[in-house]
Design a protein around this motif. Sequence first.
Motif, PDB file in Angstrom:
ATOM      1  N   ARG A1004       2.413 -23.531  18.831  1.00  0.00           N
ATOM      2  CA  ARG A1004       2.110 -22.941  17.539  1.00  0.00           C
ATOM      3  C   ARG A1004       2.954 -23.634  16.476  1.00  0.00           C
ATOM      4  O   ARG A1004       4.133 -23.901  16.697  1.00  0.00           O
ATOM      5  CB  ARG A1004       2.506 -21.465  17.617  1.00  0.00           C
ATOM      6  N   ALA A1008       5.992 -19.250   8.838  1.00  0.00           N
ATOM      7  CA  ALA A1008       6.116 -17.796   8.732  1.00  0.00           C
ATOM      8  C   ALA A1008       6.109 -17.427   7.264  1.00  0.00           C
ATOM      9  O   ALA A1008       6.341 -18.279   6.396  1.00  0.00           O
ATOM     10  CB  ALA A1008       7.437 -17.351   9.371  1.00  0.00           C
ATOM     11  N   ARG A1011       5.982 -10.592   3.228  1.00  0.00           N
ATOM     12  CA  ARG A1011       4.766  -9.868   2.800  1.00  0.00           C
ATOM     13  C   ARG A1011       4.180 -10.524   1.550  1.00  0.00           C
ATOM     14  O   ARG A1011       4.888 -11.137   0.765  1.00  0.00           O
ATOM     15  CB  ARG A1011       5.142  -8.410   2.497  1.00  0.00           C
ATOM     16  N   ARG A1479       9.038 -16.910  17.180  1.00  0.00           N
ATOM     17  CA  ARG A1479       8.280 -15.661  17.171  1.00  0.00           C
ATOM     18  C   ARG A1479       8.923 -14.716  18.184  1.00  0.00           C
ATOM     19  O   ARG A1479       9.114 -15.077  19.337  1.00  0.00           O
ATOM     20  CB  ARG A1479       6.835 -15.956  17.546  1.00  0.00           C
ATOM     21  N   THR A1483       8.059  -6.116  16.127  1.00  0.00           N
ATOM     22  CA  THR A1483       6.960  -6.056  15.152  1.00  0.00           C
ATOM     23  C   THR A1483       7.524  -5.789  13.759  1.00  0.00           C
ATOM     24  O   THR A1483       8.508  -5.074  13.594  1.00  0.00           O
ATOM     25  CB  THR A1483       5.965  -4.934  15.503  1.00  0.00           C
ATOM     26  N   ASP A1484       6.858  -6.374  12.785  1.00  0.00           N
ATOM     27  CA  ASP A1484       7.257  -6.187  11.395  1.00  0.00           C
ATOM     28  C   ASP A1484       6.733  -4.865  10.866  1.00  0.00           C
ATOM     29  O   ASP A1484       5.953  -4.189  11.530  1.00  0.00           O
ATOM     30  CB  ASP A1484       6.632  -7.323  10.558  1.00  0.00           C
ATOM     31  N   ASN A1486       4.529  -4.475   8.769  1.00  0.00           N
ATOM     32  CA  ASN A1486       3.070  -4.491   8.648  1.00  0.00           C
ATOM     33  C   ASN A1486       2.397  -4.672  10.009  1.00  0.00           C
ATOM     34  O   ASN A1486       1.228  -5.066  10.087  1.00  0.00           O
ATOM     35  CB  ASN A1486       2.639  -5.591   7.667  1.00  0.00           C
ATOM     36  N   GLY A1487       3.161  -4.459  11.102  1.00  0.00           N
ATOM     37  CA  GLY A1487       2.528  -4.451  12.421  1.00  0.00           C
ATOM     38  C   GLY A1487       2.369  -5.811  13.075  1.00  0.00           C
ATOM     39  O   GLY A1487       1.943  -5.900  14.224  1.00  0.00           O
ATOM     40  N   GLU A1488       2.689  -6.869  12.362  1.00  0.00           N
ATOM     41  CA  GLU A1488       2.571  -8.203  12.982  1.00  0.00           C
ATOM     42  C   GLU A1488       3.835  -8.516  13.798  1.00  0.00           C
ATOM     43  O   GLU A1488       4.869  -7.893  13.609  1.00  0.00           O
ATOM     44  CB  GLU A1488       2.441  -9.256  11.862  1.00  0.00           C
ATOM     45  N   ARG A1489       3.700  -9.560  14.678  1.00  0.00           N
ATOM     46  CA  ARG A1489       4.909  -9.964  15.396  1.00  0.00           C
ATOM     47  C   ARG A1489       5.878 -10.637  14.437  1.00  0.00           C
ATOM     48  O   ARG A1489       5.487 -11.377  13.556  1.00  0.00           O
ATOM     49  CB  ARG A1489       4.566 -10.897  16.552  1.00  0.00           C
ATOM     50  N   HIS A1490       7.145 -10.364  14.650  1.00  0.00           N
ATOM     51  CA  HIS A1490       8.173 -10.788  13.691  1.00  0.00           C
ATOM     52  C   HIS A1490       8.601 -12.231  13.971  1.00  0.00           C
ATOM     53  O   HIS A1490       8.916 -12.597  15.098  1.00  0.00           O
ATOM     54  CB  HIS A1490       9.370  -9.848  13.817  1.00  0.00           C
ATOM     55  N   ASP A1491       8.594 -13.033  12.914  1.00  0.00           N
ATOM     56  CA  ASP A1491       9.095 -14.409  13.041  1.00  0.00           C
ATOM     57  C   ASP A1491      10.521 -14.456  12.519  1.00  0.00           C
ATOM     58  O   ASP A1491      10.779 -14.096  11.368  1.00  0.00           O
ATOM     59  CB  ASP A1491       8.234 -15.372  12.210  1.00  0.00           C
TER      60      ASP A1491
END
Length: 1612
Positions: A1004, A1008, A1011, A1479, A1483-1484, A1486-1491
């Motif tokens: 990948r 990153a 928001r 990565r 989770t952030d 906003n629900g995404e995986r945190h980078d």
Amino acid sequence: MADRSLEGMALPLEVRARLAELELELSEGDITQKGYEKKRSKLIGAYLPQPPTANGAAVARCRLQHGEGAPRRTPHSGPVAVCDIREASGRERVASTAGNRPLFYFRFGVDQALPPERRAPVTPSSSSRYHRRRSSGSRDERYRSDVHTEAVQAALAKHKERKMAVPMPSKRRSLVVQTSMDAYTPPDTSSGSEDEGSVQGDSQGTPTSSQGSINMEHWISQAIHGSTTSTTSSSSTQSGGSGAAHRLADVMAQTHIENHSAPPDVTTYTSEHSIQMERPQGSTTSRTAPKYGNAELMETGDGVPVSSRVSAKIQQLVNTLKRPKRPPLREFFVDDFEELLEVQQPDPNQPKPEGAQMLAMRGEQLGVVTNWPPSLEAALQRWGTISPKAPCLTTMDTNGKPLYILTYGKLWTRSMKVAYNILHKLGTKQEPMVRPGDRVALVFPNNDPAASMVAFYGCLLAEVVPVPIEVPLTRKDAGSQQIGFLLGSCGVTVALTSDACHKGLPKSPTGEIPQFKGWPKLLWFVTESKHLSKPPRDWFPHIKDANNDTAYIEYKTCKDGSVLGVTVTRIALLTHCQALTQACGYTEAETIVNVLDFKKDVGLWHGILTSVMNMMHVISIPYSLMKVNPLSWIQKVCQYKAKVACVKSRDMHWALVAHRDQRDINLSSLRMLIVADGANPWSISSCDAFLNVFQSKGLRQEVICPCASSPEALTVAIRRPTDDSNQPPGRGVLSMHGLTYGVIRVDSEEKLSVLTVQDVGLVMPGAIMCSVKPDGIPQLCRTDEIGELCVCAIATGTSYYGLSGMTKNTFEVFPVTSSGAPVSEYPFVRTGLLGFVGPGGLVFVVGKMDGLMVVSGRRHNADDIVATALAVEPMKFVYRGRIAVFSVTVLHDERIVIVAEQRPDSTEEDSFQWMSRVLQAIDSIHQVGVYCLALVPANTLPKTPLGGIHLSETKQLFLEGSLHPCNVLMCPHTCVTNLPKPRQKQPEIGPASVMVGNLVSGKRIAQASGRDLGQIEDNDQARKFLFLAEVLQWRAQTTPDHVLYTLLNCRGTIANSLTCVQLHKRAEKIAVMLMERGRLQDGDHVALVYPPGIDLIAAFYGCLYAGCVPITVRPPHPQNIATTLPTVKMIVEVSRSACLMTTQLICKLLRSREAAAAVDVRAWPPILDTDDLPKKRPAQIYKPSNPDTLAYLDFSVSTTGMLAGVKMCHAATSAFCRSIKLQCELYPSREVAICLDPYCGLGFVLWCLCSVYSGHQSILIPPSELETNPALWLLAVSQYKVRDTFCSYSVMELCTKGLGSQTESLKARGLDLSRVRTCVVVAEERPRIALTQSFSKLFKDLGLHPRAVSTSFGCRVNLAICLQGTSGPDPTTVYVDMRALRHDRVRLVERGSPHSLPLMESGKILPGVRIIIANPETKGPLGDSHLGEIWVHSAHNASGYFTIYGDESLQSDHFSSRLSFGDTQTIWARTGYLGFLRRTELTDANGERHDALYVVGALDEAMELRGMRYHPIDIETSVIRAHKSVTECAVFTWTNLLVVVVELDGSEQEALDLVPLVTNVVLEEHYLVVGVVVVVDIGVIPINSRGEKQRMHLRDGFLADQLDPIYVAYNM
């Protein structure tokens, strides 16, 4: 030393006598060296022959005698490979090869022993060469060999032509103390135990050696053009003064010398790139040096401008390093990573053993004599009852008068008394303290052998086990603790001692003997007869035949300083006495003089044990008497007509030094002179010299009997006394080079590096001896191979007490033949001696296992190195020959360290020259590099009980950095040859690699973002305004009395505060002032020079109201105007400020006399004083036409010392404030505590802008106030119940150091940090994880949540990229492999694994920020977890650098870069920092995986060394850990040399301790060789306002020689 060439000449006796007198005069100092040489050449001029060619012929002649015609030996066949000595004694054993070349040969007889020009004639007249004064500086004769001395001189002569090209270290004057004569000790405390140097012979003239030349590597490639001109009047002396100039090389012509006025503490801005401007190679413009004062400049060869002195030395060092290293090595062993450490490959030309396999040697049969007693106690009983009046032991006082005669009768009765008392008078009848078989310590001084002997036999009679040890003098004796461990492990509870000794032990105030460090609790029991009860008439000791019970335990000190107890059984004790009796031909009532320590080793075996078996009379000479009268033992031999004497080579040497006062010496009664350390190869010169001198006094050559012994195997071999004076002793002249490979080769090619060994006689009666390979399985050696001697006999030790594993490896060895068959069914004991069995069964010893140092696969003996060092002129340099040689392991190999005591009167120059010569001599003769050579003041090395050097303790002090040397020379460049190969850069992925979607080569892409600002719906009223000035006006109307700012003073009370309307009104007045008094137009630049506070904020908004562009500038420091004012001036000029606003106080300061001395005050722009404001309002408030116009300029000095200003437009400023508001959830009801400098970056934004935008209250705490009250910030946080606070690393460090011990009292004052939700450190560097963790730990007790502490990250192109904020996952920490980082790779490892480096995430990415990781060279995107440059895209990026000329290329590169492939449209700003994205599983919001973003370090700061990238902070962290006195460290490079500057918190005497430790740790952990170590005072390393080290300033200061260092060491 008389030139060897005259040894072969027939000089008349009177000439020899006159020469001897001359020698004496020279050694006494009555004549100069020049005068001596003049007179000497006059004397012998007539007799000098033509230059001889005899040298080669002599060797050839010897060859013929011993080589070709020698019978070849055929190995026996038979079950046990043992051959009888008698059978072998007739032949010489010569292992032959195809060419029938003897592999080693021995020259028997004095006449054949040396080629003529090396031979010393045995004539009385030549003996005067040994009339040496016993001066306090004389050197250790034990190690003196004339041939070797000559070899060393010849080796050094090679270097005479070339000048020394090594820069001498610089010392501060206070360190160059001439030690007074008080440091001298009278000759008596000199050394005298086994591994020490002792009093030593005076220096000799330099021989003009005509020996063959050595073919050796050049020690230094060429004389170097360095310069030694001192450029500043700093207090560091140019070491040694002008004398250094001619030695260090010709003084370089100074090209141009300019005197600069004191420059500011940032680098110049003469070039357009005011950021990261590298020094242009080859150009003559130089950055002006930083704040350290004036410096001269000159050019080096490659055109780099440098200052004269320091860099000349460095230049020299660089040139020194250009010489070729030892041959390159090929293979590697993998150090669990790509960084491969080279492994030493065997040299294809190295000598290999070629002889047949040796056969075990059997000693003569142990004779069965009818009247030998069944046990030693039985012998004592017999003599005590039959001949009670026979003298057993005579002791001497310090005047040499007989003090006491112990008869056999007294010995018997007193021993019985002691035995009875031990068994029956200690403890109670039911519970006796000591039972048969228990161990008991014997603590007797060296001058009381009688009491010790009584106690020893008392123990034997009581069947308890004596453990004789040294008297502990102080509680901290060197090695005394280890003795304590031995006593503890032996379960000793009782110590027997004498009355006098008991009185002399240290006592506590209550009169009790304290417990010594590491010792068990002991009952001290005095054995004098008057203190003991008489045994009842019916009590009688139980005398048994000798059995396998332990008789006594002898202590042995190992190489590492640990003390082991060797147990000797009763049968071994008896058999040993019998074997010695037979070998030495002892008869009843013989007299023996013993100078040795009677507690252990040869002194115990002959003087206490064997003597009693044979009813001999021992004359014991205490060490204290030897110190006063070194001739005492010889006098006693004459007086008592003694048949035998036991001495060490140092006693022979002392006698040589002192004997000329004696006329009536007659040694004809001696039939045996036992040389206890005869196994040391260097004892041969003492034996020869002694024989030379005393032959005229009746001493016969065959009387000298060297013996070899070891604690484990007792007596290993001894030369038998013969009546046949025709059979001369065996000699071997071996090649030192061959010996390092464990091979015996006769010295042939290399005339200089030879070792002459003498035999130590034959194997003991009843014993079998063989030599086995020193490491690995005990396989028999070949006949021309050096191995460890092993003995199979009854008369050896049986175990190390209580250590079964070590016992098995030493006492239960089964040597095997090459086919793997055991040599014998009985176990052998390893003796710890290295040697071989030569022709005729003679045993030769070349060294000890303990002294062995294996460097790059070659074995060197410490004694040999000592001998070479002591042979270096001036020989008197080493104080009484006190020198220690040991090895330390650095980077997977042993490195040789030499520590010597220097004479009190030696100068710096002397020391340095001697050290350089020693390095050359050892390099030539042993072909091995010395890693470290240290000199310490006289009498400071730890001593053994008999005054020798305690080796392991010295090594320990060296390793822990408490040796306190006065001179150090490190040579890591020459020694360390196994560094990994320099890295060749591999091409990275290019555009051709496949990109599919967001994958690059299967990974990948590392990108990153925070928001999205546009999509966040919130009730942000300030959003509708484009400009901050409008937000303030709106707040002044809607919430006029809302407090925005509160400023605290150092007492924690409110100094000032501002509401919305107060700020608005104040800004209006300032705007009027700017327009009317300043007559400024919109767009003009205004410099705001204010202390941290409210005025600064008002002035900023006043500028915005007037349409001017503000620049915040830190005011000059009143106590330090000279260095801080030029920076202010520079920023004002570079920013093109049309006017300068400030307070009345600073206004006066700018116009003061001190200011005028530092800068040209007439050149200031108009200065406005805002303490006096107009009363009116402006007609209208300025509103910019376009949000992209300039709002303010942000100027900052980077860590590399560059001044860079960036432009912030109105749109970016508003976007920035909004981003922070969202991340930290800031609302008008919030309070935030800020303890930061408000002049640049995020600190300025938080201090001045955010409150106006978000409406929250900012509690402002100037960091300078913390200097008077360190608790101010935390108390404010607690008092105002603040949830969010911001600080800098310097504030955090101040709290950690200043409040560390006060947490309890702060708790009592009600300090509570439990409400803190985020505590963010504002920084532009890799997170300092150690500091944040210790801060969290320290204040955990005060309620601080460990997860609250986090960091932010910003840089010049974007002032804040990451900031932890309130929501979202906690910052994570990963561990990466430091070695992979050097290759620009990220390899995650477990916590605690070797080479792991913890990295903490730099906070969460701010809203509206996008990040990508790109390759800094190719500009291609990189994959996840790959190291690259951090690129950022965001609405609050700065819009460019503000420069005078506007350098477009740099601008576009830093602020508008595009990727070379992939997304080539987006415009990115380059941060200049290396880092990686990873990565995580979290989770952030906003629900995404945190980078997570991990910052590794600035590209500008990174150092390219050996093709790898190093970050200074990593090396600095290692160095700070290396020693407790290092408080701070900074590293930088200069012409490929790594320079390490350390701040010393301790006495200046500790400065030199740091040099080896710093070098070691950087080698071990980073595989780098440190070029220069600079030790400075605390506070010398410059630090900027953010707490970052200014390494480039430091570098400039160092090169301009402005640091006033305590010590500068140039590692060679």
